[in-house]
Scaffold this motif. Structure first.
Motif, mmCIF file in Angstrom:
data_model
loop_
_atom_site.group_PDB
_atom_site.id
_atom_site.type_symbol
_atom_site.label_atom_id
_atom_site.label_comp_id
_atom_site.label_asym_id
_atom_site.label_seq_id
_atom_site.Cartn_x
_atom_site.Cartn_y
_atom_site.Cartn_z
ATOM 1 N N TRP A 87 0.891 -1.373 -0.019
ATOM 2 C CA TRP A 87 0.143 0.111 0.218
ATOM 3 C C TRP A 87 0.878 1.329 -0.153
ATOM 4 O O TRP A 87 0.659 2.123 -0.704
ATOM 5 N N LEU A 109 -8.088 4.752 -4.373
ATOM 6 C CA LEU A 109 -8.847 3.346 -4.003
ATOM 7 C C LEU A 109 -9.290 2.969 -5.139
ATOM 8 O O LEU A 109 -9.734 1.691 -5.569
ATOM 9 N N VAL A 112 -6.551 0.481 -5.822
ATOM 10 C CA VAL A 112 -6.818 -0.553 -4.763
ATOM 11 C C VAL A 112 -7.702 -1.709 -4.937
ATOM 12 O O VAL A 112 -7.685 -2.783 -4.958
ATOM 13 N N TRP A 146 -6.096 2.459 7.056
ATOM 14 C CA TRP A 146 -6.699 3.101 6.076
ATOM 15 C C TRP A 146 -7.613 4.341 6.399
ATOM 16 O O TRP A 146 -7.727 5.309 5.928
ATOM 17 N N LEU A 150 -6.989 8.088 5.065
ATOM 18 C CA LEU A 150 -8.146 8.921 4.325
ATOM 19 C C LEU A 150 -8.655 9.874 5.207
ATOM 20 O O LEU A 150 -8.792 10.896 4.771
ATOM 21 N N VAL A 177 -14.227 3.682 4.122
ATOM 22 C CA VAL A 177 -13.567 2.652 4.281
ATOM 23 C C VAL A 177 -14.441 1.341 4.435
ATOM 24 O O VAL A 177 -14.450 0.333 3.673
ATOM 25 N N PHE A 180 -15.890 0.649 0.726
ATOM 26 C CA PHE A 180 -14.853 -0.091 -0.122
ATOM 27 C C PHE A 180 -14.784 -1.393 0.105
ATOM 28 O O PHE A 180 -14.848 -2.181 -0.539
ATOM 29 N N TRP A 200 -17.563 -0.860 -7.212
ATOM 30 C CA TRP A 200 -16.824 0.193 -6.506
ATOM 31 C C TRP A 200 -17.155 1.839 -7.449
ATOM 32 O O TRP A 200 -17.657 2.705 -6.755
ATOM 33 N N LYS A 204 -19.188 5.036 -5.897
ATOM 34 C CA LYS A 204 -18.835 6.375 -5.880
ATOM 35 C C LYS A 204 -19.650 7.294 -6.514
ATOM 36 O O LYS A 204 -19.790 8.202 -6.138
#
Length: 213
Positions: A87, A109, A112, A146, A150, A177, A180, A200, A204
């Motif tokens: 990461w 993200l 990720v 995370w 963030l 978090v 996701f 994802w 969003k």
């Protein structure tokens, strides 16, 4: 002394710098074992993975695994730790893009999500974290890093006027978090993460308008 003769010792030093050959072979063998273990853990979980299966996949002896790892528990913990080491590289790459803070969160993200879809090491670590109670040795605590990362980025977003008034960065970080990693878990359970990028994107589309100024 000629210019050439003066530079030859330095050239020789460059050629021979680096770890001894046996150390490089050991490093390569360790990475081979980790890769094979990641595939086995991701597919079969901790309980149903044997060191013999890892050795067979890696095409080495079981004794070679014991040269690098004390037992299956130690191997599992090493896979998880290797996952967490990925990461900082992605975070650095996302920061180097020069985007505003909120857009950095999204860009990070997005990357990720692709990593969860494509990297067996990350997939194995995610499964091992779910099965952490069965492993018997401590693993890194998930999600906390995370959330803090963030939160810091979203504080920068608030200072830059990117967050809507009244949106607390620490609350937004916890929600993102949760959203996701919930998406990645559901995508794993239903579709082996093949649709994680699309799922994802849906999150969003719904979530970000409520955060952005």
């Amino acid at each position: 002394m000629s210019d050439r003769s003066a530079t030859e010792p330095w050239a020789a030093k460059i050629a021979h710098d680096g770890p001894p050959m046996h150390q490089e072979r050991a490093r390569q063998t360790r990475q081979l074992i980790m890769g094979a273990a990641a595939h086995e853990f991701a597919t079969n979980g901790f309980r149903n993975t044997s060191l013999q299966a890892v050795a067979k996949r890696a095409e080495i002896t079981k004794g070679a695994i014991y040269h690098h790892f004390t037992n299956k528990e130690n191997l599992a913990a090493s896979v998880v730790e290797e996952h967490y080491a990925l990461w900082p590289v992605l975070v650095s790459e996302a920061g180097a893009a020069g985007l505003p803070p909120l857009d950095t969160v999204i860009h990070l993200l997005d990357k990720v999500a692709v990593t969860f879809r494509d990297d067996p090491l990350v997939q194995a670590s995610a499964r091992l974290q779910i099965e952490r109670a069965t492993i018997g040795i401590p693993l890194p605590t998930p999600f906390v890093g995370w959330t803090q990362l963030l939160t810091d980025l979203l504080r920068g977003a608030a200072e830059a006027g990117q967050l809507r008034p009244g949106c607390a960065p620490e609350v937004a970080a916890r929600v993102i978090v949760a959203a996701f990693f919930g998406v990645q878990h559901i995508s794993d359970a239903l579709h082996d993460r093949e649709d994680i990028v699309e799922r994802w994107q849906e999150v969003k589309d719904v979530l970000l308008p409520s955060l952005r100024a």
